[in-house]
Structure formats: structure tokens, C-alpha cells
Design an enzyme around this catalytic site. Structure first.
Site, mmCIF file in Angstrom:
data_model
loop_
_atom_site.group_PDB
_atom_site.id
_atom_site.type_symbol
_atom_site.label_atom_id
_atom_site.label_comp_id
_atom_site.label_asym_id
_atom_site.label_seq_id
_atom_site.Cartn_x
_atom_site.Cartn_y
_atom_site.Cartn_z
ATOM 1 N N HIS A 106 -41.780 -99.345 113.174
ATOM 2 C CA HIS A 106 -42.724 -100.325 112.621
ATOM 3 C C HIS A 106 -43.937 -100.390 113.538
ATOM 4 C CE1 HIS A 106 -39.569 -101.716 109.905
ATOM 5 N NE2 HIS A 106 -38.756 -101.597 110.938
ATOM 6 N N THR A 156 -33.034 -93.616 124.065
ATOM 7 C CA THR A 156 -34.439 -93.722 123.688
ATOM 8 C C THR A 156 -35.184 -92.400 123.767
ATOM 9 O OG1 THR A 156 -35.056 -94.297 125.955
ATOM 10 C CG2 THR A 156 -34.548 -96.126 124.448
#
Length: 176
Positions: A106, A156
Site C-alpha cells: 500500500h 523482509t
């Protein structure tokens, strides 16, 4: 969307595809609980499903059609696989309970985020990867074959083949 381009998740076509996936997930869970197995429902939900795959319900996906699972893979309870871009799971993988494979991203800018625009980056697990319980794989991550990710890790960035990684954020602890 599949290429990682921005998209509007409220698009009617995407909404219909997401609704279809939720209906199939519910049918799969009912079939699994009743002892009927639900292999044909799972095959309808998942884009590409190898032989001898076991996926314990419940299973949560955005669309399902953007997921491929290789032969001989075992997926424990409560996998969340947000497949707005491809999720490729290799052969003979072991996925612990409560694992999250999250391809959606997002915007950081609050105005753009409020507009509903989203994007994504694919996730790839090589053959013979083991994800411990509660592992979270972030968008765009590739995990090399034969690697093990310790329980509760948040991955990550890419993890090379043949290593043990753990922690938040996950880091390589040693070669295997």
C-alpha cells in the site's frame, strides 16, 4: 496487478474474483471438517497444485488463482496467502501453522492510501523450504531451496539457498 502495477481492489472484476475465492475457501473448510477431503475444491481454488499436496484448513487467500504449490508440499492450519501477485511454493515444502505470505503493498502517502490504490510484489519459496509456525513473508521475497525459516520470523528480504534464518527482521544464522 499481477505485474506489480497499481490497481484498485474495489474493481468489480477483482471483487467478484475475491468473492469466488471466499466461497471456495468456505466449501473447502466444510469438506475438510466433514472428512470429505475437498481435493477437487482445493484444485479449483489454487491456480496450480502439484501431486500429493496436503493443505489443512482453514486456508485464507485473496484470489487463489495466483498461487502455485509444488508436489509433496504440506501446509498446516491457517495459511494466509494474499496473492495479488504470484505466490510460488516449491515442491516438498513444509509450511507451519499460522504462516502469512503477503504480496500486497500500500502507498506510504496517506492521500494515495485513502484512494484505495494498492500494488504487490511476488513471493517465491524454493523446493524443500521449511517455514516454522507464525512466519511472515513480506512482499517481493524469495527464499532459496533447502532453507529453513525459524518460527515467528518476519522475512523482509531474500534468503539464499541452504541456510537457517530467524528473527525480526529475519537474518541468516548459519549454513545448513
Amino acid at each position: 496487478m499481477l505485474a506489480g502495477d497499481e490497481y484498485d481492489a474495489s474493481d468489480p472484476e477483482l471483487s467478484a474474483a475475491s468473492r469466488r475465492a471466499r466461497e471456495l475457501q468456505e466449501r473447502y473448510q466444510r469438506a475438510s471438517l466433514s472428512g470429505e477431503g475437498g481435493a477437487e475444491i482445493l484444485a479449483e481454488l489454487i491456480g496450480e497444485l502439484g501431486e500429493d499436496v496436503e493443505v489443512r484448513s482453514p486456508l485464507f487467500v485473496d484470489y487463489g488463482t495466483n498461487i502455485s504449490i509444488g508436489a509433496g508440499t504440506f501446509v498446516n492450519y491457517n495459511l494466509t496467502a494474499l496473492d495479488v501477485t504470484p505466490i510460488r511454493i516449491g515442491s516438498h515444502c513444509q509450511i507451519g501453522p499460522n504462516v502469512q505470505l503477503l504480496t500486497a503493498t500500500h502507498p506510504l502517502d496517506p492521500t494515495r492510501r485513502r484512494s484505495g490504490v494498492e500494488a504487490g510484489a511476488p513471493i517465491t519459496l524454493g523446493d524443500n523450504v521449511w517455514l516454522g509456525g507464525g512466519v511472515i513473508i513480506c512482499p517481493g521475497v524469495t527464499i532459496g531451496e533447502d532453507s529453513v525459516i525459524g518460527a515467528g520470523a518476519v522475512v523482509t528480504r531474500d534468503i539464499p539457498a541452504g541456510v537457517l534464518a530467524a528473527g525480526n527482521p529475519a537474518r541468516v544464522l548459519r549454513d545448513l
